[in-house]
Design a protein around this motif. Structure first.
Motif, PDB file in Angstrom:
ATOM      1  N   MET A 122       0.866  -1.182   0.000  1.00 40.95           N
ATOM      2  CA  MET A 122       0.000   0.000   0.000  1.00 40.95           C
ATOM      3  C   MET A 122       0.902   1.231   0.000  1.00 40.95           C
ATOM      4  O   MET A 122       2.125   1.098  -0.097  1.00 40.95           O
ATOM      5  N   SER A 123       0.309   2.397   0.133  1.00 41.36           N
ATOM      6  CA  SER A 123       1.114   3.619   0.037  1.00 41.36           C
ATOM      7  C   SER A 123       1.988   3.803   1.285  1.00 41.36           C
ATOM      8  O   SER A 123       1.774   3.158   2.319  1.00 41.36           O
ATOM      9  N   ILE A 124       2.937   4.723   1.161  1.00 39.14           N
ATOM     10  CA  ILE A 124       3.800   5.091   2.296  1.00 39.14           C
ATOM     11  C   ILE A 124       2.927   5.544   3.467  1.00 39.14           C
ATOM     12  O   ILE A 124       3.069   5.062   4.595  1.00 39.14           O
ATOM     13  N   TYR A 125       1.994   6.436   3.146  1.00 37.92           N
ATOM     14  CA  TYR A 125       1.086   6.974   4.176  1.00 37.92           C
ATOM     15  C   TYR A 125       0.315   5.845   4.862  1.00 37.92           C
ATOM     16  O   TYR A 125       0.270   5.764   6.096  1.00 37.92           O
ATOM     17  N   VAL A 134       0.865  10.517  11.023  1.00 41.41           N
ATOM     18  CA  VAL A 134       1.749   9.907  10.023  1.00 41.41           C
ATOM     19  C   VAL A 134       3.034  10.723   9.914  1.00 41.41           C
ATOM     20  O   VAL A 134       4.147  10.175   9.916  1.00 41.41           O
ATOM     21  N   GLN A 135       2.895  12.042   9.862  1.00 42.16           N
ATOM     22  CA  GLN A 135       4.090  12.900   9.790  1.00 42.16           C
ATOM     23  C   GLN A 135       4.975  12.711  11.020  1.00 42.16           C
ATOM     24  O   GLN A 135       6.195  12.558  10.908  1.00 42.16           O
ATOM     25  N   LEU A 177       3.840  10.864  -0.389  1.00 35.29           N
ATOM     26  CA  LEU A 177       3.233  10.044   0.663  1.00 35.29           C
ATOM     27  C   LEU A 177       2.252   9.015   0.120  1.00 35.29           C
ATOM     28  O   LEU A 177       2.061   7.957   0.720  1.00 35.29           O
ATOM     29  N   HIS A 178       1.653   9.313  -1.042  1.00 33.05           N
ATOM     30  CA  HIS A 178       0.623   8.400  -1.538  1.00 33.05           C
ATOM     31  C   HIS A 178       1.139   7.501  -2.651  1.00 33.05           C
ATOM     32  O   HIS A 178       0.376   6.793  -3.287  1.00 33.05           O
ATOM     33  N   GLY A 225       8.208   1.416  -3.858  1.00 35.03           N
ATOM     34  CA  GLY A 225       9.128   2.239  -4.631  1.00 35.03           C
ATOM     35  C   GLY A 225      10.281   2.814  -3.822  1.00 35.03           C
ATOM     36  O   GLY A 225      11.175   3.448  -4.380  1.00 35.03           O
ATOM     37  N   LEU A 226      10.291   2.580  -2.524  1.00 39.41           N
ATOM     38  CA  LEU A 226      11.378   3.110  -1.679  1.00 39.41           C
ATOM     39  C   LEU A 226      12.595   2.195  -1.732  1.00 39.41           C
ATOM     40  O   LEU A 226      12.479   0.997  -2.004  1.00 39.41           O
TER      41      LEU A 226
END
Ligand code: ATP
Ligand code: MG
Length: 258
Positions: A100-103, A131-132, A148-149, A154-155
């Motif tokens: 899922m997304s980073i966020y 989250v931040q 974030l989304h 991808g990291l």
């Protein structure tokens, strides 16, 4: 003197008929970094996984003894295992971001545990702040704040491990268990994780399994030294590294064995 956060008492563990821990008794001091060290196969990972009852997830395992978490035995009757694992989080050797997304990776822990802390109440903006906050605590915020989304896949590996750290922290564990958390990382990323762990111990008790003596020297306040499933010696890092009682400890910290 320290305040023990966890007291391990006569802990034994088996895989089938093979005994991996042979009666370990040791303390984990509050708001310090405790390193579990010793040669490969001595039981480091096994001991770590006993501290949040994760060992029993593997086939044919058995545990006896006590692990007192702030005075409550997590192996006692009627214990809520989910609550134990919320209070005692885990960072694995290899990063495994959720698909899922980073966020959402960071928000996931909050949602799944249904945590209703004051910050959560109200609208999505609060979740944004949470989250931040945890991405900052994991030292990843600056690198991901504009994406974030995007999918977490991808990291880079080092970023993924910091994301997993943020996800673990977002549940607000009292204790964070880390099993060789830098073993899959390049030296720069490894240094990043080490710096975050040092910064975190202000508010979190950390138990770190490492086979890297230099990492233990850099990070550990307290040491548990295992040898073939037995506790050889435990105490402040200073004492273990400079005036160990046992010959095996002295040889190990000198780098002569293991
Ligand atoms: N799933 C399993 N099934 C059977 N035996 C196991 C299992 N996992 C670990 N063991 C055995 O238990 C003992 C302790 O293993 P453990 O993984 O805790 O060691 P470790 O100190 O973490 O080693 P390393 O530094 O190599 O990670 C070893 O003898 C190992 O072979
Ligand atoms: Mg291990």
């Amino acid at each position: 003197m320290y305040k023990p956060h966890i007291r391990i008492e006569d802990l034994k563990a088996w895989y089938g008929n093979g005994q991996a821990l042979k009666g370990i008794t040791a303390d984990v001091p509050e708001h310090q970094i405790t390193a579990i060290i010793g040669p490969s196969g001595c039981g480091k990972t096994t001991l770590l996984r006993c501290l949040n009852r994760l060992l029993e997830e593997a086939q044919a395992t058995r545990v006896s003894g006590h692990v007192w978490l702030d005075g409550t035995d997590i192996y006692g009757p009627g214990v809520d295992v989910t609550e134990v694992r919320t209070r005692v989080g885990m960072l694995a050797p290899k990063p495994f971001p959720l698909p899922m997304s980073i966020y959402d990776n960071v928000a996931y822990g909050r949602r799944i545990h249904g945590l209703q802390r004051t910050l959560d109440k109200g609208n999505g903006r609060n979740l944004d702040r949470i989250v931040q906050h945890y991405l900052q605590a994991a030292g990843l915020w600056e690198e991901v704040k504009d994406r974030l989304h995007d999918p977490a896949s991808g990291l880079s590996t080092g970023q993924q491990q910091r994301l997993c750290l943020a996800r673990a922290l977002a549940v607000e564990p009292e204790v964070l268990l880390c099993d060789e958390p830098t073993s899959a990382l390049d030296p720069i990323s490894a240094q990043g994780i080490e710096e975050q762990l040092l910064a975190l111990k202000e508010g979190t008790t950390i138990v770190l399994v490492t086979h890297l003596l230099r990492q233990a020297r850099r990070l550990a306040d307290h040491i548990i030294f295992l040898w073939m499933g037995e506790l050889v010696e435990t105490g402040p890092a200073e004492q273990i590294f400079h005036s160990a009682q046992d010959e095996r400890t002295r040889a190990y910290v000198a780098g002569n064995i293991g």
